[in-house]
Write an enzyme that holds these catalytic residues in place. Structure first.
Site, PDB file in Angstrom:
ATOM      1  N   SER A 146       0.926  -1.250   0.156  1.00  0.00           N
ATOM      2  CA  SER A 146       0.054  -0.291   0.566  1.00  0.00           C
ATOM      3  C   SER A 146       1.459   1.123   0.033  1.00  0.00           C
ATOM      4  O   SER A 146       1.814   1.179   0.473  1.00  0.00           O
ATOM      5  CB  SER A 146      -0.976  -0.036   1.484  1.00  0.00           C
ATOM      6  OG  SER A 146      -1.387   1.347   1.666  1.00  0.00           O
TER       7      SER A 146
ATOM      8  N   TYR B 251      -1.650  -1.120  10.506  1.00  0.00           N
ATOM      9  CA  TYR B 251      -2.120  -1.068   9.182  1.00  0.00           C
ATOM     10  C   TYR B 251      -0.639  -0.595   8.372  1.00  0.00           C
ATOM     11  O   TYR B 251       0.047  -1.095   6.932  1.00  0.00           O
ATOM     12  CB  TYR B 251      -3.094  -0.488   8.023  1.00  0.00           C
ATOM     13  CG  TYR B 251      -3.244  -0.891   6.782  1.00  0.00           C
ATOM     14  CD1 TYR B 251      -3.281  -2.064   6.413  1.00  0.00           C
ATOM     15  CD2 TYR B 251      -3.095  -0.280   5.864  1.00  0.00           C
ATOM     16  CE1 TYR B 251      -3.702  -2.285   5.097  1.00  0.00           C
ATOM     17  CE2 TYR B 251      -3.120  -0.228   4.595  1.00  0.00           C
ATOM     18  CZ  TYR B 251      -4.041  -1.475   3.631  1.00  0.00           C
ATOM     19  OH  TYR B 251      -3.816  -1.640   2.585  1.00  0.00           O
TER      20      TYR B 251
END
Length: 269
Positions: free
Chosen positions: A137, A150
């Site tokens: 990401s 995350y």
């Protein structure tokens, strides 16, 4: 890379980026293996992908993963491309977030994706060919508030992929790390909050993000072109990712170390 006739296995394939990758791979002639926990949703994706193999299991279950790996390899004699894609996002302040949320996100987004890859690298290296795609990401390059767990997992996945790329650089197996920005999926709606419950609502940035099918095309085009880092983002997110892009010269330097016997020498010390 020509995807026609290749066997491609995707975790987290029941929705979002995983489903879009499956559909685009099928459109390019690949045989697709779909994995996730929800067999009914996988079947819905499979109905849009032609010939597929559905392997439904929880990526955190080591025994189920080992069984699925054997079945994926046996289906058509090998796995050519694997996408470590399964993941859970987060929307909570670190000061309020329980440690169980960190454990849960890291278990799915990092540890399970490493286990998935570890089950395939020997098979691919023995064949002398293959490709591994790791869905990190932009939050795996830039620390983004409200996503500490995350970010930790996605940074970790990128680190594993970079080290693995060096180790496999003489084997014929390529490693590609993919850094999506905001893609229009259910990622925010399914994100965990501070106590581990699902958020249940989306973000404006996600809702207005890159359509998943467009993102999937960019990812596959990047792998086909041999790109080792593939940034799939727009605007400020793309700019942040580009600021943290790893120079190809550094990847080449690591591959050169391996070619010159770095691992063999270290094992002998």
């Amino acid at each position: 890379m020509d995807y026609a006739g290749k066997v491609a296995w995707i975790t987290g394939a029941s929705s979002g980026i995983g489903a879009a990758l499956a559909q685009e791979l099928a459109a390019r002639g690949a045989h697709v293996v779909l994995s996730g926990r929800d067999e009914a949703r996988l079947a819905e994706v499979a109905a849009t992908c032609g010939e597929t193999l559905i392997l439904a299991f929880d990526v955190r279950d080591d025994a189920a993963l080992a069984d699925a790996t054997a079945k994926a390899i046996a289906w058509k004699g090998g796995v050519d491309i694997a996408f470590a894609n399964a993941g859970i996002s987060q929307r909570s302040r670190a000061l309020k977030t329980s440690m169980q949320v960190y454990r849960d996100i890291i278990a799915v987004d990092l540890t399970a994706q490493i286990a998935f890859s570890q089950g395939l690298i020997g098979h691919m290296a023995e064949r002398g060919s293959g490709a591994l795609g790791f869905i990190s990401s932009i939050a795996g390059k830039v620390g983004v508030p409200m996503r500490t767990a995350y970010c930790a997992a996605k940074f970790g996945l990128a680190g594993y992929a970079d080290a693995l790329r060096g180790e496999l650089s003489q084997s014929g197996v390529s490693v590609h790390t993919i850094y999506p920005g905001s893609v229009a999926t259910g990622v925010s709606r399914n994100a965990l909050t501070a106590d581990g419950t699902k958020r249940g609502r989306s973000d404006k940035a996600i809702d207005e993000g890159i359509p998943a099918d467009i993102a999937a095309k960019a990812m596959l085009d990047g792998i086909a072109a041999g790109a080792r880092e593939i940034i799939v983002a727009e605007g400020g997110e793309k700019a942040m990712g580009e600021l943290r892009r790893t120079p190809d010269a550094l990847f080449d330097q690591i591959a050169g170390m391996v070619a010159n016997g770095y691992m063999d020498k270290l094992e002998q010390q």
